[in-house]
Enzyme design. Structure first.
Site, PDB file in Angstrom:
ATOM      1  N   ASP A  66      -8.962  -0.613   5.922  1.00  0.00           N
ATOM      2  CA  ASP A  66      -8.660  -1.622   6.730  1.00  0.00           C
ATOM      3  C   ASP A  66      -7.577  -1.832   7.538  1.00  0.00           C
ATOM      4  OD1 ASP A  66     -11.091  -3.347   6.516  1.00  0.00           O
ATOM      5  OD2 ASP A  66     -10.396  -3.733   4.523  1.00  0.00           O
ATOM      6  N   LYS A 120       0.883  -1.241  -0.017  1.00  0.00           N
ATOM      7  CA  LYS A 120       0.066  -0.167  -0.038  1.00  0.00           C
ATOM      8  C   LYS A 120       0.792   1.212   0.167  1.00  0.00           C
ATOM      9  CE  LYS A 120      -4.264  -1.765   0.504  1.00  0.00           C
ATOM     10  NZ  LYS A 120      -5.391  -1.455  -0.374  1.00  0.00           N
TER      11      LYS A 120
END
Length: 401
Positions: free
Chosen positions: A121, A76
């Protein structure tokens, strides 16, 4: 479960998709990222696991280890900073900012009142918080009920304001959008929705860096297993490899949890769809209920198979990679990192599935280990040892290699 996608095609990468995401923009993103101090300038290693390959009866298994990408511990770290930089460049053209100056904090005083927000998340929010801290702008992160306190603390370390809601991931996405509209903030999300595609496109374009590094190694592969989630990672990598390989592209298989099977359901429906499950999975990064419509534009024509797996299988795969062997380097792979390996094992255990997917003794498999122990406490509980212990064994293996 395995579903053969009837809409997958093997031809030159279409211009309609190249206009949205392409190798040139992905390589530009990679060049910008190489100047961010929080990333490993050498990229991430691509490991061959010959013992595991022999055990499963294939020619080779290659694992791209994203736990080494940066202090953030996951892939990410490639998406959020690129989306943030492109957003600022677009919104402040008169300032003549440059990417390196932004990521080094050179323009922090000019951006003190600029705030971004996202639902997460865990890993995307952490990456966005770190990028915002480097740039010098504000950052708000919305967390749903199932995000661990450990992951919340990791995000807060980078100075982000945390907002908790009682719902699931998809409800946190809605909350982030509502707060942005109310406060004049900018949503930097890795999932798209109606009227919101430019920023998720830039996030996915950043993920193309993974594919670029793999191509640079010159390693050959026939099958690529990719994590599901909302579809951003899979779209970013598949689109890059498809554009380069054209009709000779590898076979793409997307894997996601049984209870968060939005991409599997999309393949069946022939359009972006929702999961039928609870969404709650130990594979936290893949616990998504809504397919990203933008990602689906790329996945529908490129992914050959969609499949779902169980949480217990993921835990077994984490332990298998952590142990390593005489020829296989021990790997610190988090809960979502092992989805591809689980999918491969599931297929290998069925002659029918092997024949359907075309996996045999000549197959060369590419897996993306998307994260390390981004929640060390959860990792230790699932694997039965700490991430530090696994890394120590990895160092000992490297010393002997």
């Amino acid at each position: 479960m395995l579903f053969a996608n009837p809409n997958a095609i093997r031809e030159t990468y279409p211009d309609r998709l190249k206009d949205i995401m392409n190798v040139e923009k992905a390589n530009q993103s990679g060049a910008w990222l190489s100047q961010w101090s929080r990333l490993n300038p050498a990229g991430t290693p691509l490991h061959s696991l010959p013992d595991l390959a022999a055990e499963l009866g294939v020619a080779d298994i290659l694992v791209k280890d994203e736990s080494k990408r940066s202090e953030l511990g996951s892939f990410k770290a490639l998406g959020a900073p690129i989306a943030l930089v492109r957003l600022i460049l677009c919104e402040f053209p008169e300032q003549r900012f440059d990417a390196h100056g932004l990521l080094s904090g050179r323009y922090s005083s000019a951006l003190a009142d600029f705030t971004v927000i996202s639902a997460t998340d865990g890993n995307h929010g952490r990456a966005l918080a770190a990028a915002a801290q480097s740039v010098g702008c504000g950052c708000v992160i919305v967390l749903h009920a199932n995000v661990s306190i450990e992951r919340e603390q990791a995000i807060a370390t980078y100075g982000a304001e945390i907002i908790r809601i009682s719902g699931n991931y998809d409800q946190s996405v809605e909350e982030a959008a509502a707060l942005a509209q109310k406060n004049g903030w900018w949503v930097v999300s890795d999932t798209s929705y109606e009227g919101y595609e430019d920023i998720p496109r830039d996030v996915m374009q950043g993920y193309g860096t993974i594919a670029a590094e793999i191509i640079e190694t010159g390693c050959a592969f026939t099958h690529v297993f990719l994590q599901g989630g909302v579809g951003g990672l899979a779209a970013g990598i598949a689109s890059y490899l498809w554009e380069l390989k054209g009709g000779q592209r590898p076979t793409f298989i997307v894997v996601e949890p049984d209870q968060a099977d939005c991409l599997y359901q999309s393949a069946i429906a022939g359009k972006a769809a929702k999961t039928n499950g609870s969404v709650d999975s130990v594979m936290a990064g893949l616990a998504c209920g809504d397919t990203s419509p933008l990602a689906w534009k790329f996945l529908q024509p490129s992914v050959d198979f969609f499949m779902t797996i169980q949480d217990s299988e993921a835990v077994s795969a984490m332990r298998r990679l952590a142990v390593g062997s005489e020829q296989d380097i021990p790997l610190e792979a988090g809960e979502s990192a092992v989805a591809g390996l689980v999918g491969l094992v599931r297929i290998i255990n069925s002659q029918t599935l092997c024949a359907e997917v075309g996996i045999n003794t000549q197959s060369r498999i590419l897996l993306i280990s998307t994260e390390g122990a981004t929640a060390p406490g959860v990792y230790a509980e699932l694997v039965g040892e700490t991430d530090a212990s696994v890394r120590a064994r990895q160092q000992a293996w490297l010393a002997k290699a």
